[in-house]
Motif scaffolding. Structure first.
Motif, mmCIF file in Angstrom:
data_model
loop_
_atom_site.group_PDB
_atom_site.id
_atom_site.type_symbol
_atom_site.label_atom_id
_atom_site.label_comp_id
_atom_site.label_asym_id
_atom_site.label_seq_id
_atom_site.Cartn_x
_atom_site.Cartn_y
_atom_site.Cartn_z
ATOM 1 N N ASP A 291 0.602 -1.300 0.060
ATOM 2 C CA ASP A 291 0.041 0.127 -0.043
ATOM 3 C C ASP A 291 0.912 1.245 -0.092
ATOM 4 O O ASP A 291 0.348 2.306 -0.542
ATOM 5 C CB ASP A 291 -1.002 0.014 1.285
ATOM 6 N N VAL A 292 2.021 1.201 0.569
ATOM 7 C CA VAL A 292 2.894 2.417 0.891
ATOM 8 C C VAL A 292 4.372 1.949 0.444
ATOM 9 O O VAL A 292 4.675 0.831 1.280
ATOM 10 C CB VAL A 292 2.881 3.037 2.052
ATOM 11 N N VAL A 293 5.146 2.692 -0.378
ATOM 12 C CA VAL A 293 6.495 2.291 -0.550
ATOM 13 C C VAL A 293 7.411 3.145 0.111
ATOM 14 O O VAL A 293 6.876 4.240 0.394
ATOM 15 C CB VAL A 293 6.840 2.457 -2.026
ATOM 16 N N ARG A 294 8.177 2.681 1.094
ATOM 17 C CA ARG A 294 9.263 3.400 1.858
ATOM 18 C C ARG A 294 10.443 3.362 1.117
ATOM 19 O O ARG A 294 11.020 2.484 0.554
ATOM 20 C CB ARG A 294 9.345 2.500 3.204
ATOM 21 N N LEU A 295 11.099 4.722 1.182
ATOM 22 C CA LEU A 295 12.418 4.898 0.487
ATOM 23 C C LEU A 295 13.148 5.362 1.827
ATOM 24 O O LEU A 295 13.007 6.269 2.220
ATOM 25 C CB LEU A 295 12.551 6.074 -0.500
ATOM 26 N N ASN A 296 14.389 4.615 2.208
ATOM 27 C CA ASN A 296 15.325 4.780 3.186
ATOM 28 C C ASN A 296 16.338 5.788 2.759
ATOM 29 O O ASN A 296 17.335 5.328 2.050
ATOM 30 C CB ASN A 296 15.868 3.583 3.919
ATOM 31 N N ALA A 297 16.334 7.242 3.334
ATOM 32 C CA ALA A 297 17.317 7.849 2.872
ATOM 33 C C ALA A 297 18.664 8.141 3.243
ATOM 34 O O ALA A 297 19.603 8.612 3.218
ATOM 35 C CB ALA A 297 16.520 9.552 3.016
ATOM 36 N N ILE B 115 -0.984 4.330 -4.488
ATOM 37 C CA ILE B 115 0.187 3.777 -3.826
ATOM 38 C C ILE B 115 0.997 4.948 -3.137
ATOM 39 O O ILE B 115 1.291 5.703 -3.971
ATOM 40 C CB ILE B 115 0.945 2.744 -4.582
ATOM 41 N N GLY B 116 1.213 4.823 -1.738
ATOM 42 C CA GLY B 116 1.568 5.984 -1.152
ATOM 43 C C GLY B 116 3.304 5.838 -1.242
ATOM 44 O O GLY B 116 3.698 4.787 -1.284
ATOM 45 N N LEU C 62 -5.230 10.937 -1.908
ATOM 46 C CA LEU C 62 -5.289 9.664 -1.769
ATOM 47 C C LEU C 62 -4.056 8.873 -1.455
ATOM 48 O O LEU C 62 -4.224 7.893 -0.862
ATOM 49 C CB LEU C 62 -5.762 9.224 -3.540
ATOM 50 N N GLY C 63 -2.908 9.584 -1.617
ATOM 51 C CA GLY C 63 -1.607 9.182 -1.321
ATOM 52 C C GLY C 63 -1.695 9.053 0.157
ATOM 53 O O GLY C 63 -1.101 8.000 0.768
ATOM 54 N N ASP C 64 -2.350 10.234 0.906
ATOM 55 C CA ASP C 64 -2.328 10.135 2.488
ATOM 56 C C ASP C 64 -3.280 8.933 2.957
ATOM 57 O O ASP C 64 -2.872 8.370 4.099
ATOM 58 C CB ASP C 64 -2.934 11.352 2.615
ATOM 59 N N LEU C 65 -4.344 8.784 2.351
ATOM 60 C CA LEU C 65 -5.153 7.652 2.619
ATOM 61 C C LEU C 65 -4.709 6.153 2.619
ATOM 62 O O LEU C 65 -5.089 5.377 3.053
ATOM 63 C CB LEU C 65 -6.508 7.800 2.166
ATOM 64 N N SER C 66 -3.319 5.885 1.678
ATOM 65 C CA SER C 66 -3.015 4.718 1.512
ATOM 66 C C SER C 66 -2.663 4.301 2.822
ATOM 67 O O SER C 66 -2.486 3.075 2.676
ATOM 68 C CB SER C 66 -1.766 4.868 0.603
ATOM 69 N N LEU C 67 -2.099 4.892 3.809
ATOM 70 C CA LEU C 67 -1.880 4.450 5.099
ATOM 71 C C LEU C 67 -2.886 4.066 6.070
ATOM 72 O O LEU C 67 -2.477 3.409 7.172
ATOM 73 C CB LEU C 67 -0.708 5.289 5.603
ATOM 74 N N VAL C 68 -4.023 4.555 5.792
ATOM 75 C CA VAL C 68 -5.139 4.647 6.850
ATOM 76 C C VAL C 68 -5.829 3.234 7.067
ATOM 77 O O VAL C 68 -6.224 2.724 5.657
ATOM 78 C CB VAL C 68 -5.900 5.764 6.737
ATOM 79 N N TRP C 69 -5.906 2.626 7.949
ATOM 80 C CA TRP C 69 -6.488 1.309 8.133
ATOM 81 C C TRP C 69 -7.861 1.224 7.527
ATOM 82 O O TRP C 69 -8.858 2.311 7.772
ATOM 83 C CB TRP C 69 -6.650 0.970 9.660
ATOM 84 N N GLY C 70 -8.042 0.154 6.629
ATOM 85 C CA GLY C 70 -9.349 -0.187 6.054
ATOM 86 C C GLY C 70 -9.875 0.875 5.292
ATOM 87 O O GLY C 70 -11.108 0.591 4.336
ATOM 88 N N VAL C 71 -9.017 1.967 4.587
ATOM 89 C CA VAL C 71 -9.624 2.707 3.643
ATOM 90 C C VAL C 71 -9.097 2.681 2.257
ATOM 91 O O VAL C 71 -8.004 2.266 2.154
ATOM 92 C CB VAL C 71 -9.122 4.293 3.960
#
Length: 470
Positions: free
Chosen positions: A29-35, A61-62, A405-414
């Motif tokens: 749902d969300v891709v993390r980039l480790n700086a 996809i966030g 929509l990107g912000d909502l990619s992290l929210v439970w159930g949304v």
């Protein structure tokens, strides 16, 4: 349908287009980039790939950029990794020759020798390796390996009393923040936050207009635990960073602290991510341990909004299989009855009306057995509030804004759904139904609950509920 979100770190194993596609198709749902790893150009290119694939897959996809923070790290190891054995001597060097081996490694601290005392314990590899200080020799520190293991390049270190000597926001953080803003990412992870002021300091650096990424402080220090209430209030979301937290706090306390942090976030209506070593064995194995499966399931039962994968998907051999395994375990755990933790009556923003309306909407939706709760939203706050009450029915966050929509990619159930812009309120509801039907959330004859804010200049209010039949 899984309600808990999955955050996956991309790295050498998943940064090319085809492995990345497989990772996203597995359910990320969300891709993390480790700086803390790779350069800003690489991360910017990865953000572009994620956006391209998001369009191809038809999903929001966030993207989350994790700032490196003042984390102390060991340096480069020749050939990538080395084994340290119990009882051997090992040198931590204040000068970087870029050629660490089984006898020595550089650190990011040029004055390391001034910070440690004989018999201090120094933790390498994010706590997996323990060294005991013997003596300081100029800019170097001579140590004995108390607990050996595999040391890889640029892994985290922990030193006693180090926290008081470092600023929470560094020059490298500033460069990473600039890149993240330019790339219009959805979330910024803040490393080694100690108090609410650390969050507000970064918020003041964000653009006054346009894209403003959500700030996600990581709870990974003893000071952050002491100041948890203020940090949660200042945050947009929170990450339980169990790796570094488990170094600063007794290991036996970490499971209980995880529950407490998640509970604080649930009560405040703030999304919370549980991170670190969730399925770590799948970095090298196609199957997790039973303990890891239990860990994932218990985080879901604790009430986490999202689960995070790090090395498993960044450098692991089975990244997409790991995501599918996490998804299966999370969905299974969601089916187990648990006591829901309802947010406080005023939420974190103090808007009593909005939170009361969201609560009433969830109660009505469950009593009427609606097929879904649709939340047309300009800011995302309506969907946030509804999700905070953990309804048993699906939630759709519906917006014209890719940032929302990107912000909502992290929210439970949304489930984030995009609709075309339209100024007519009736047409907005019709377009929302069309989007929900296309997503397979509703069918002809279903009851739906609409939760939204009245038309007006101020986004973020929630004051209306409407029950309709499709």
């Amino acid at each position: 349908m899984r309600r808990t979100k999955i955050v996956a770190t991309i790295g050498p194993a998943t940064s090319e287009m085809e492995p990345l596609r497989q990772l996203l198709e597995a359910g990320v749902d969300v891709v993390r980039l480790n700086a803390a790893h790779a350069d800003m150009e690489t991360h910017s290119a990865n953000v572009r790939r994620v956006r391209e694939l998001s369009q191809v897959l038809g999903r929001s996809i966030g993207t989350l950029v994790d700032l490196p923070g003042p984390k102390i790290r060991s340096g480069i190891i020749v050939n990538g990794e080395v084994e340290l054995a119990n009882g051997q001597e090992f040198i931590l060097s204040g000068s970087d020759d870029g050629r660490g081996d089984e006898r020595h490694v550089a650190t990011t601290l040029s004055d390391l020798a001034h910070w440690v005392l004989p018999n201090d314990d120094v933790y390498l590899a994010d706590g997996a390796i323990v060294l005991r200080v013997i003596e300081s020799l100029g800019n170097d520190v001579r140590t004995e390996v108390v607990r050996g293991g595999t040391l890889r390049s640029r892994k985290g270190m922990h030193l006693p009393r180090a926290e008081a000597h470092v600023e929470p926001f560094t020059e490298r953080d500033a460069l990473a923040l600039e890149m993240a803003i330019a790339a219009k990412v959805d979330f910024i992870g803040l490393s080694f936050v100690r108090r609410a002021e650390d969050v507000e300091r970064v918020r003041a650096m964000l653009p006054k207009r346009g894209v403003r990424p959500a700030l996600v402080p990581k709870i990974e220090t003893a000071a952050a635990i002491d100041n948890l209430d203020g940090i949660v209030r200042a945050a947009d979301a929170v990450m339980v960073a169990r790796g570094d937290l488990g170094i600063q706090m007794p290991a036996r306390s970490v499971p209980l602290l995880q529950k407490e942090i998640i509970r604080h976030c649930n009560l405040a209506g703030k999304p919370v991510i549980t991170a670190t070593q969730m399925l770590e064995s799948m970095t090298r194995s196609p199957l997790p341990t039973r303990a890891e499966v239990n860990d994932v399931a218990n985080a879901v039962l604790d009430g986490t909004d999202a689960l995070m994968l790090s090395e498993e998907t960044a450098v692991g051999l089975y990244p997409s299989q790991t995501v599918r395994m996490m998804s299966e375990v999370a969905e299974s755990a969601e089916g187990w009855p648990r006591q829901r933790v309802a947010p406080a009556a005023t939420g974190a923003d103090g808007d009593r009306v909005a939170w009361a309306v969201a609560h009433a909407a969830v109660q009505a939706a469950e009593e009427l057995g609606v097929a879904a709760i649709l939340c047309p939203t300009r800011s995302g706050q309506t969907a946030h509030r509804v999700a905070a009450f953990r309804p048993k029915v699906p939630i759709a966050g519906i917006s014209t804004s890719s940032q929302v929509l990107g912000d909502l990619s992290l929210v439970w159930g949304v489930r984030p759904l995009v609709v075309p812009a339209n100024s007519d309120p009736g047409e907005q509801l019709r377009l929302a139904v069309v989007a929900a039907r296309s997503a397979g959330l509703v069918r002809e004859g279903d009851l739906l609950a609409f939760v939204f804010g009245s038309a007006g200049p101020r986004a973020g209010s929630t004051d209306s509920v409407r029950i309709v039949r499709v």
